[in-house]
Design a protein around this motif. Structure first.
Motif, PDB file in Angstrom:
ATOM      1  N   UNK A   1       4.984  -0.083  -1.750  1.00  0.00           N
ATOM      2  CA  UNK A   1       3.570  -0.061  -1.369  1.00  0.00           C
ATOM      3  C   UNK A   1       2.715  -0.763  -2.417  1.00  0.00           C
ATOM      4  N   UNK A   2       2.960  -0.445  -3.692  1.00  0.00           N
ATOM      5  CA  UNK A   2       2.172  -1.043  -4.766  1.00  0.00           C
ATOM      6  C   UNK A   2       2.344  -2.551  -4.800  1.00  0.00           C
TER       7      UNK A   2
ATOM      8  N   UNK B   1      -7.238   1.198   6.551  1.00  0.00           N
ATOM      9  CA  UNK B   1      -6.532   0.505   7.635  1.00  0.00           C
ATOM     10  C   UNK B   1      -5.296  -0.221   7.109  1.00  0.00           C
ATOM     11  N   UNK B   2      -5.369  -0.735   5.880  1.00  0.00           N
ATOM     12  CA  UNK B   2      -4.191  -1.380   5.293  1.00  0.00           C
ATOM     13  C   UNK B   2      -3.085  -0.359   5.049  1.00  0.00           C
ATOM     14  N   UNK B   3      -3.463   0.847   4.613  1.00  0.00           N
ATOM     15  CA  UNK B   3      -2.463   1.899   4.401  1.00  0.00           C
ATOM     16  C   UNK B   3      -1.825   2.288   5.726  1.00  0.00           C
ATOM     17  N   UNK B   4      -2.645   2.409   6.773  1.00  0.00           N
ATOM     18  CA  UNK B   4      -2.116   2.738   8.093  1.00  0.00           C
ATOM     19  C   UNK B   4      -1.117   1.675   8.549  1.00  0.00           C
ATOM     20  N   UNK B   5      -1.478   0.411   8.382  1.00  0.00           N
ATOM     21  CA  UNK B   5      -0.590  -0.673   8.795  1.00  0.00           C
ATOM     22  C   UNK B   5       0.718  -0.635   8.011  1.00  0.00           C
ATOM     23  N   UNK B   6       0.624  -0.302   6.719  1.00  0.00           N
ATOM     24  CA  UNK B   6       1.846  -0.257   5.908  1.00  0.00           C
ATOM     25  C   UNK B   6       2.772   0.852   6.386  1.00  0.00           C
ATOM     26  N   UNK B   7       2.217   2.046   6.606  1.00  0.00           N
ATOM     27  CA  UNK B   7       3.051   3.144   7.096  1.00  0.00           C
ATOM     28  C   UNK B   7       3.629   2.798   8.465  1.00  0.00           C
TER      29      UNK B   7
END
Length: 305
Positions: free
Chosen positions: A113-114, A278-284
């Motif tokens: 993620x990082x 939204x970027x975190x949602x897309x990553x998950x």
């Protein structure tokens, strides 16, 4: 009021004093070596003192130059710190997850993620309690449960509940194939709060024939106990993916889909989410089993393991 010294001269003096080199100071400031030298000469002329002795290998402070630089450097350091305080913090996203999900999936995957989102400050609230989007200030939550969820929530299923029986290599025989069901039945079982062993064995027409077992309150503890050789644990495959890959655990029983009780990512449907959320949602979502949003209906209970 005394006239301030030329600011470009002070910047050049500060950099040159830290480096004791006009050339190194020029590289830092993105100007020519001659420009730095000229700014320092103008400053010396303004002050009426010599700040540096020019020596063959660079610069050396004069006595007054050393004292003056210490104070000027402190002023510039304070300016930098004050300016940094005015800049907005990195994008922050607070996500509530269960301790097991945090320990066995999220933390092992944080380096990925990082690497993908170095500017997002992902803050993790690992709790067994049901978190509140309002009172706890969370942006996202990951929980295990069964739909329908609240109509105010936007939901995606991340991982299906596919259970596997796992054990340390010393309990798993040659590890080339699942243990014979009758042998598996006799192995010591590690139970977590879900206690799915009876249903798992019943699906194969078996019962627990072990003379002992171990009961723990969290799935993450059951995984750790299995790695320590305390028995066989029954857990979601994705939670032990890293341990299986590293050889700390081996599959010793057939995979089993219990039905329902999957892992979901929850967010408020009507909230205004910034780009970081939204970027975190897309990553998950990109790391999920399905990778797409699923609108679901009214509220249901969900587990906090």
């Amino acid at each position: 009021m005394s006239e301030l010294p030329p600011l470009n001269g002070l910047r050049a003096f500060d950099a040159a004093g830290r480096r004791l080199s006009f050339r190194a100071a020029a590289d830092e400031l993105g100007v020519t070596q001659g420009a730095v030298a000229q700014h320092v000469r103008h400053l010396e002329a303004h002050l009426g003192v010599t700040l540096f002795d020019r020596v063959p290998k660079g610069l050396a402070f004069t006595t007054i130059g050393r004292v003056y630089h210490a104070r000027i450097a402190a002023v510039f350091a304070e300016l930098r710190a004050t300016t940094a305080d005015l800049k907005p913090e990195p994008d922050k996203v607070l996500i509530s997850v269960t301790p097991t999900f945090a320990a066995k999936w999220l933390i092992p995957n944080l380096p990925r993620f990082t690497e993908a989102h170095p500017n997002i400050d992902l803050r993790i609230m690992a709790t067994e309690k049901v978190s509140s989007f309002h009172s706890d200030g969370i942006d996202l939550a990951i929980r295990q449960g069964s739909p329908p969820f609240g109509a105010a929530l936007q939901v995606t299923r991340l991982f299906k509940q596919e259970l596997v029986a796992v054990a340390a290599p010393q309990l798993a025989g040659d590890g080339q194939e699942p243990l014979d069901p009758d042998i598996l039945s006799g192995q010591p079982k590690i139970h977590d709060t879900h206690d799915l062993w009876p249903r798992y064995l019943a699906s194969m027409g078996l019962h627990d024939a072990a003379s002992r077992g171990l009961r723990l309150s969290q799935t993450s503890l059951a995984v750790d106990a299995a790695i320590a050789g305390q028995g066989v644990a029954l857990v979601s495959r994705f939670l032990v993916a890293h341990d299986l890959e590293a050889g700390r655990l081996l599959e010793v029983g057939e995979a089993w889909t219990a039905g329902g009780n999957d892992f979901y990512l929850l967010m408020q449907r009507t909230a205004k989410h910034n780009g970081a959320v939204l970027d975190v949602v897309k990553w998950f979502t990109s790391h999920s089993d399905e990778g797409k949003w699923q609108p679901l209906g009214p509220e249901s209970e969900h587990s906090n393991d």
